[in-house]
Design a protein around this motif. Structure first.
Motif, PDB file in Angstrom:
ATOM      1  N   ASN A  23      80.825  85.061  15.088  1.00  0.00           N
ATOM      2  CA  ASN A  23      82.099  84.561  16.160  1.00  0.00           C
ATOM      3  C   ASN A  23      81.345  83.012  16.292  1.00  0.00           C
ATOM      4  O   ASN A  23      82.390  82.492  16.853  1.00  0.00           O
ATOM      5  CB  ASN A  23      81.421  84.878  17.659  1.00  0.00           C
ATOM      6  N   TYR A  24      80.315  82.360  15.361  1.00  0.00           N
ATOM      7  CA  TYR A  24      79.960  80.999  15.564  1.00  0.00           C
ATOM      8  C   TYR A  24      81.451  80.462  15.215  1.00  0.00           C
ATOM      9  O   TYR A  24      81.468  78.715  15.483  1.00  0.00           O
ATOM     10  CB  TYR A  24      79.025  80.442  14.407  1.00  0.00           C
ATOM     11  N   PRO A  25      81.697  80.239  14.010  1.00  0.00           N
ATOM     12  CA  PRO A  25      82.991  79.727  13.554  1.00  0.00           C
ATOM     13  C   PRO A  25      84.393  79.185  14.513  1.00  0.00           C
ATOM     14  O   PRO A  25      84.668  78.084  14.673  1.00  0.00           O
ATOM     15  CB  PRO A  25      84.017  80.284  12.104  1.00  0.00           C
ATOM     16  N   GLY A  26      84.801  80.298  15.144  1.00  0.00           N
ATOM     17  CA  GLY A  26      85.280  80.217  16.297  1.00  0.00           C
ATOM     18  C   GLY A  26      85.137  79.449  17.662  1.00  0.00           C
ATOM     19  O   GLY A  26      85.458  78.463  18.091  1.00  0.00           O
ATOM     20  N   TRP A  27      83.775  79.345  18.119  1.00  0.00           N
ATOM     21  CA  TRP A  27      83.498  78.977  18.575  1.00  0.00           C
ATOM     22  C   TRP A  27      82.597  77.436  18.543  1.00  0.00           C
ATOM     23  O   TRP A  27      82.732  76.800  19.922  1.00  0.00           O
ATOM     24  CB  TRP A  27      81.380  79.815  18.989  1.00  0.00           C
ATOM     25  N   ARG A  28      82.727  77.152  17.793  1.00  0.00           N
ATOM     26  CA  ARG A  28      82.089  76.038  17.562  1.00  0.00           C
ATOM     27  C   ARG A  28      83.602  75.085  17.048  1.00  0.00           C
ATOM     28  O   ARG A  28      83.857  74.442  17.462  1.00  0.00           O
ATOM     29  CB  ARG A  28      81.652  76.113  15.884  1.00  0.00           C
ATOM     30  N   LYS A  29      85.089  76.293  16.284  1.00  0.00           N
ATOM     31  CA  LYS A  29      86.055  75.145  16.634  1.00  0.00           C
ATOM     32  C   LYS A  29      86.468  74.725  18.422  1.00  0.00           C
ATOM     33  O   LYS A  29      87.198  73.699  18.401  1.00  0.00           O
ATOM     34  CB  LYS A  29      87.079  75.646  16.113  1.00  0.00           C
ATOM     35  N   GLN A  30      85.840  75.718  18.837  1.00  0.00           N
ATOM     36  CA  GLN A  30      86.510  75.846  20.693  1.00  0.00           C
ATOM     37  C   GLN A  30      85.773  74.593  21.192  1.00  0.00           C
ATOM     38  O   GLN A  30      86.612  74.022  21.890  1.00  0.00           O
ATOM     39  CB  GLN A  30      86.351  77.406  20.993  1.00  0.00           C
ATOM     40  N   SER A  31      84.274  75.019  20.720  1.00  0.00           N
ATOM     41  CA  SER A  31      83.383  73.360  21.233  1.00  0.00           C
ATOM     42  C   SER A  31      84.207  72.176  21.274  1.00  0.00           C
ATOM     43  O   SER A  31      84.226  70.968  21.742  1.00  0.00           O
ATOM     44  CB  SER A  31      82.297  73.700  21.100  1.00  0.00           C
ATOM     45  N   ALA A  32      85.076  72.077  19.409  1.00  0.00           N
ATOM     46  CA  ALA A  32      85.027  71.095  19.363  1.00  0.00           C
ATOM     47  C   ALA A  32      86.079  70.637  19.379  1.00  0.00           C
ATOM     48  O   ALA A  32      86.377  68.905  20.335  1.00  0.00           O
ATOM     49  CB  ALA A  32      85.140  70.683  17.514  1.00  0.00           C
ATOM     50  N   GLN A  33      87.142  71.400  19.662  1.00  0.00           N
ATOM     51  CA  GLN A  33      88.732  71.347  20.841  1.00  0.00           C
ATOM     52  C   GLN A  33      88.482  71.043  21.883  1.00  0.00           C
ATOM     53  O   GLN A  33      89.364  69.739  22.525  1.00  0.00           O
ATOM     54  CB  GLN A  33      89.354  71.837  20.515  1.00  0.00           C
ATOM     55  N   ALA A  34      87.118  71.499  22.727  1.00  0.00           N
ATOM     56  CA  ALA A  34      87.104  71.224  23.871  1.00  0.00           C
ATOM     57  C   ALA A  34      87.066  69.634  24.306  1.00  0.00           C
ATOM     58  O   ALA A  34      87.887  68.258  24.967  1.00  0.00           O
ATOM     59  CB  ALA A  34      86.536  71.790  25.260  1.00  0.00           C
TER      60      ALA A  34
END
Length: 430
Positions: free
Chosen positions: A313-324
């Motif tokens: 799940n880490y890559p998706g969570w990282r992308k979601q956080s950066a995009q936030a």
């Protein structure tokens, strides 16, 4: 909205990263004051690169010293002209600001230096107090020596000193995150009185101003600032207790507080004479709610209640956080130009994805600045310097813009000459 605070953080257990994840991290670095621009992209100190370091005049036991004006500060701020578009301010800040050897503190100092940015470090006073001297700390409503974050090893105290010294010399602000980080139970900071906050602040300052006495170390340079004058703002543990902190902050001459939770992306006001600069609700891509602009709140909404956090799940969570973060910046920049506040911890939660996310967002914002946008990546203190010289009637007009609201007719029309606000105007309201 599920914009969570760190209220439940201590339920994570005392094992990881100094209990509850508030110990800072990073590696031993140089403490030189080489060329670095504060919010402008270029050196604003007026000194050529490689100029001699200032002569230190010891204060007290020599833990701190007076070295003159802080290097690498922006030009003196001026009021906006009628019809002038306001800059987009972005403030990255770090809670705890301890250094425990995994390279995060110097990583972000290097990043800021590369892009001519300044940040705020809210230093936990206990991170300069050896555990062997923990009984010097007498926390309100808690046993002597108690702390809900761990004390650092002597080596990590030394690393923290090195990085705090470097940070100030490179133009960053040193605020406070107080000491023991009590978020629950009868001793929570949420219940402290103004008098108890004063005791906590006095102790936090003493641990910074007397680290040499408390450690016995004579082989390290002093911190190059007068902390009584440097300290003008804070963020409380778990964003609790602001209402009783503010009377004490005002009496001490502090200029801002960054402890409110659940703020929105609008132009700020004062509370009890202190600028209230809260974490803000920002878009959370793929979700139907917004999230507070802090790494822990990304973590809380992604995995904190999960029994497992699969690395897949880490890559998706990282992308979601950066995009936030990027979405929050973009929304403000393209509409009301409200200052954008981001909070972080030097932590490796979920494989370090939140550090990668904030670095990605930082670089995105810096690129906009470097392409010519009037984006200023500054400390809280530098932002307060700017807002304090603005005309009250201009600030009042800016506050009429809601989240994501563009100025009617464009900035030239919206901020044309405005009627003056009476002396009791809202910009100075308590």
């Amino acid at each position: 909205m599920r914009a969570l605070t760190r209220r439940g953080m201590l339920g994570l257990g005392a094992g990881a990263a100094a209990a509850a994840g508030l110990a800072g991290c990073g590696g031993l670095t140089s403490s030189d004051g080489s060329s670095h621009g504060a919010g402008s992209g270029k050196d604003r100190s007026g000194k050529p690169s490689g100029s001699p370091k200032p002569t230190a005049r010891p204060i007290g036991d020599g833990s701190t010293s007076f070295t003159g004006k802080q290097p690498h500060q922006p030009d003196k701020p001026v009021p906006l002209e009628p019809g002038q578009e306001p800059p987009q301010f972005v403030i990255f800040s770090w809670d705890g600001a301890g250094e425990v050897g995994n390279g995060l503190f110097p990583r972000f100092l290097d990043l800021a230096k590369e892009h001519g940015a300044s940040m705020t470090f809210f230093l936990s006073g206990l991170y300069l107090l050896p555990e062997s001297k923990k009984r010097l700390y007498d926390p309100p409503n808690n046993p002597r020596g108690a702390s809900d974050i761990g004390y650092l090893t002597d080596e990590h105290v030394k690393m923290t000193l090195t990085n705090i010294r470097r940070a100030w010399l490179e133009g960053h602000e040193i605020g406070t995150h107080f000491n023991g980080h009590f978020c629950s139970g009868s001793g929570t900071v949420g219940n402290w009185t103004p008098k108890q906050w004063r005791s906590e602040i006095d102790q936090a300052k003493s641990f910074v101003k007397e680290w040499r006495t408390n450690t016995g170390w004579t082989d390290m340079p002093s911190l190059p600032f007068d902390y009584d004058k440097e300290l003008v703002g804070a963020r409380t543990p778990c964003l609790l207790g602001q209402s009783n902190l503010l009377p004490t902050a005002k009496a001490l001459g502090w200029r801002y507080d960054a402890s409110s939770s659940g703020g929105t992306q609008v132009w700020p006001q004062k509370k009890q004479g202190i600028w209230d600069l809260p974490l803000q609700q920002i878009p959370f891509p793929g979700r139907g709610f917004e999230v507070l602009s802090m790494d822990y709140n990304m973590l809380a909404n992604q995995s904190i209640n999960s029994t497992k956090a699969p690395p897949a799940n880490y890559p998706g969570w990282r992308k979601q956080s950066a995009q936030a973060y990027i979405s929050g910046f973009k929304r403000a920049y393209e509409t009301n130009r409200a200052p954008f506040f981001v909070g972080n911890h030097f932590e490796q939660w979920n494989g370090g994805i939140y550090m990668d996310a904030v670095e990605e967002a930082f670089k995105h914002i810096a690129r906009e600045k470097e392409k010519g946008a009037d984006v200023r990546m500054v400390s809280f203190r530098q932002f307060v310097d700017w807002i304090d010289v603005q005309k009250p009637e201009v600030l009042d007009k800016l506050r009429t813009l809601g989240v994501g609201q563009q100025p009617a007719g464009g900035w030239k029309t919206f901020l044309q000459e405005t009627p003056k606000t009476p002396a009791t105007g809202s910009s100075n309201a308590a």
